[in-house]
Design an enzyme around this catalytic site. Structure first.
Site, short mmCIF file in Angstrom:
data_model
loop_
_atom_site.label_atom_id
_atom_site.label_comp_id
_atom_site.label_asym_id
_atom_site.label_seq_id
_atom_site.Cartn_x
_atom_site.Cartn_y
_atom_site.Cartn_z
N GLU A 174 0.90 -1.78 0.19
CA GLU A 174 0.09 -0.35 0.00
C GLU A 174 1.34 1.22 0.26
OE1 GLU A 174 -3.89 1.64 2.11
OE2 GLU A 174 -2.98 -0.14 2.55
N ASP A 234 -13.23 -0.73 2.48
CA ASP A 234 -12.40 -0.81 2.69
C ASP A 234 -12.70 0.01 4.01
OD1 ASP A 234 -9.35 -1.06 3.34
OD2 ASP A 234 -8.53 0.68 2.21
#
Length: 442
Positions: A237, A334
Site C-alpha cells: 500500500e 475498505d
C-alpha cells in the site's frame, strides 16, 4: 413498507416486471443484453426465493400480483470483500493529522491502545453493519486488528456479532498484523487460536518489504496449510516501485503449492512498476491463483499525498491489466470514517460508482458489476450470493435508474432493498448514536 417505487406487493408470490439487470449477474438462459450489458427481464418471487427469470413480457398473469419497475436496474444484494469494521467511525476522536498513510497508522495505534474495549468495538462494528445492511450488502469480510490484548477483545465480539447478524449479513473475518509478527511464534499461536475459536478459516497479514519477508511468508503459508486456512493479505500500500511483496507472495504460493484461496488487497505499487516488471508480477499472480481487490476510495485518499502538492496518480492498482491476464479482480469499501479514510458508509453502490470513475471502468466492458457481486462472492465462498438465479434468494436492490449513466449520476438514495423477497427498512443509523464513545476528540 414503502419503497423507491410504489408499495411492494404484500403477497408471498409476486412478479417484478420490466426490470433491467446486468446480464453478467444473471444465471438464466434465453436473455439478450442491450449496449450497456443490461437485460430486460421479469422476475417471479415465491416464498422469498426467485422462482423464475424470463425475458420481459413472457411471464403469466397467474404468477401473482406484479410491480412494474419501468426499466429500473435491479441488482442482487452485493458482497464487500474488504472492510475494517473494528476501525470504523473513530475519526471524531482520532483524526489523521496530515492525511498520510503513516499518520493513519499512528493515529489508529494510539486510539486502539486507549479506547478499544469490547463495548467500544462492538458498538462501532454493529453501527457499520447496520449501514451496510441498509445499503444492500449481503456479505462482508472484515479485517480484525490482531495484536497483543486486542486479540482477546475483538475476536469474541466478532463471533457474537456474526451470530446476531446471521440471516441478514454473512460476516467473515481475517486477522490483521504486520508481516514481521509472523516471525514471533507466540503471536502466531495466539492468532491461530483466535481464528480457530472465533473465526472463519482465514489467516492473513500486512505484507511489505522487510529483509525477512520470504521467511515470514513461509511461516504464514505453512500455518495456513497446517490449519486448512485460506489467506488474505494487505499488500504494497505505497507508491514506492521497490515495494514488490506481491511478487514474493506469489512466489511463496507457488513454492508451497498452496491450494487454498488467496486474496491480495491494495497492491498499489503494482501500478507504478516498469512495464516489464508489472507483466512479470501479474503473470506470477495468475499462476499462483491469487485474486486482487482494489480499494479505490481509500487509496485515492491516502496515496501520493504531499503537503502543497497536487497528487499525480489515483492510488489504485493495475486492475485492468490484472483482469486482462485472467486474475479475478474486485473492488471494496475498505475503511469508514477512520484515519485511513475519513469518509465512506459501507455502501457498495457508492464504491461501484466511484470505482467506475477512479479506475475508468466505463469504457472497458459491461461486466464490472461482477467486482462487487459475483467475484467477491466466489472468493469468499458465499454460494448463491451476488447473483440473480432461479431458486436463489430474492435478495435484491431495486433502483429507478434505467441505464448506467442514470445509475452513476446519482447516489440511488431512494433504492429499495429486499431480503428474502421482503422490503427492509433502509433508514440509516444516525452518527449521533456513537457520540457517547467520542469524548476524547483529537
Amino acid at each position: 413498507m414503502t419503497t423507491g417505487f410504489a408499495a411492494m406487493p404484500s403477497s408471498a408470490s409476486y412478479r417484478l416486471t420490466r426490470a433491467r439487470a446486468p446480464l453478467c449477474l444473471v444465471d438464466a438462459g434465453g436473455l439478450a443484453a442491450d449496449r450497456d450489458g443490461l437485460a430486460l427481464i421479469d422476475i417471479a418471487v415465491e416464498a422469498g426465493r426467485i422462482a423464475s427469470i424470463l425475458p420481459a413480457g413472457t411471464g403469466t398473469l397467474a404468477d401473482g400480483p406484479a410491480l412494474d419497475l419501468d426499466g429500473g436496474i435491479v441488482l442482487p444484494r452485493l458482497v464487500d470483500a474488504h472492510v475494517h469494521l473494528d476501525k470504523g467511525h473513530i475519526w471524531p476522536r482520532r483524526r489523521n493529522p496530515d492525511g498520510s498513510f503513516m499518520g493513519a497508522l499512528n493515529s489508529v495505534m494510539a486510539d486502539r491502545e486507549a479506547n478499544w474495549s469490547a463495548t467500544d468495538v462492538r458498538a462501532r462494528m454493529d453501527f457499520g453493519l447496520r449501514c451496510a445492511f441498509a445499503h444492500g450488502t449481503a456479505a462482508v469480510r472484515t479485517h480484525i486488528d490482531s495484536l497483543g490484548k486486542q486479540i482477546g477483545i475483538s475476536w469474541p465480539v466478532l463471533a457474537e456479532l456474526r451470530a446476531e447478524w446471521a440471516g441478514r449479513i454473512a460476516i467473515q473475518a481475517s486477522p490483521l498484523f504486520g508481516i514481521q509478527f509472523a516471525l514471533d511464534q507466540s503471536h502466531v499461536r495466539d492468532v491461530v487460536a483466535a481464528v480457530k475459536t472465533h473465526g472463519d478459516g482465514l489467516f492473513g497479514c500486512v505484507s511489505y518489504m522487510i529483509p525477512e519477508l520470504d521467511a515470514a511468508l513461509d511461516i504464514v503459508f505453512s500455518t495456513a496449510i497446517e490449519n486448512g486456512f485460506d489467506l488474505d493479505f494487505h499488500v504494497d500500500e505505497t507508491n514506492d516501485p521497490q515495494a514488490r511483496s506481491l511478487e514474493n507472495i506469489a512466489d511463496a504460493a507457488i513454492r508451497h503449492r498452496f491450494t487454498g484461496r488467496i486474496l491480495a488487497g491494495h497492491c498499489c505499487s503494482l501500478a507504478v512498476q516498469e512495464p516489464e516488471a508489472e507483466a512479470r508480477i501479474i503473470a506470477k499472480v495468475r499462476e499462483a491463483g491469487i485474486a486482487v481487490v482494489s480499494l479505490p476510495m481509500c487509496n485515492m485518499y491516502l496515496q501520493d499525498r504531499a503537503p502543497g502538492r497536487t497528487p499525480r496518480w489515483r492510488g489504485v492498482t493495475a486492475l485492468h491489466e490484472l483482469k486482462a491476464a485472467g486474475v479475478p479482480v474486485m473492488i471494496a469499501s475498505d475503511n469508514t470514517r477512520d484515519p485511513f479514510y475519513a469518509y465512506g458508509d459501507l455502501d457498495l453502490i457508492e464504491v461501484l460508482r466511484e470505482g467506475t470513475r477512479i479506475l475508468q471502468l466505463d469504457h472497458t466492458g459491461n461486466d464490472w458489476a461482477n467486482a462487487v457481486a459475483r467475484t467477491p462472492s466466489a472468493i469468499m465462498g458465499q454460494e448463491g450470493r451476488g447473483v440473480l438465479s432461479p431458486a436463489g434468494p430474492a435478495d435484491l436492490i431495486l433502483t429507478r435508474a434505467r441505464d448506467w449513466t442514470e445509475f452513476f449520476a446519482r447516489p440511488q438514495a431512494n433504492r429499495s432493498v429486499l431480503v428474502d423477497g421482503r422490503a427492509i427498512d433502509t433508514t440509516l443509523p444516525d452518527h449521533r448514536e456513537l457520540d457517547h464513545l467520542m469524548g476524547g476528540r483529537s
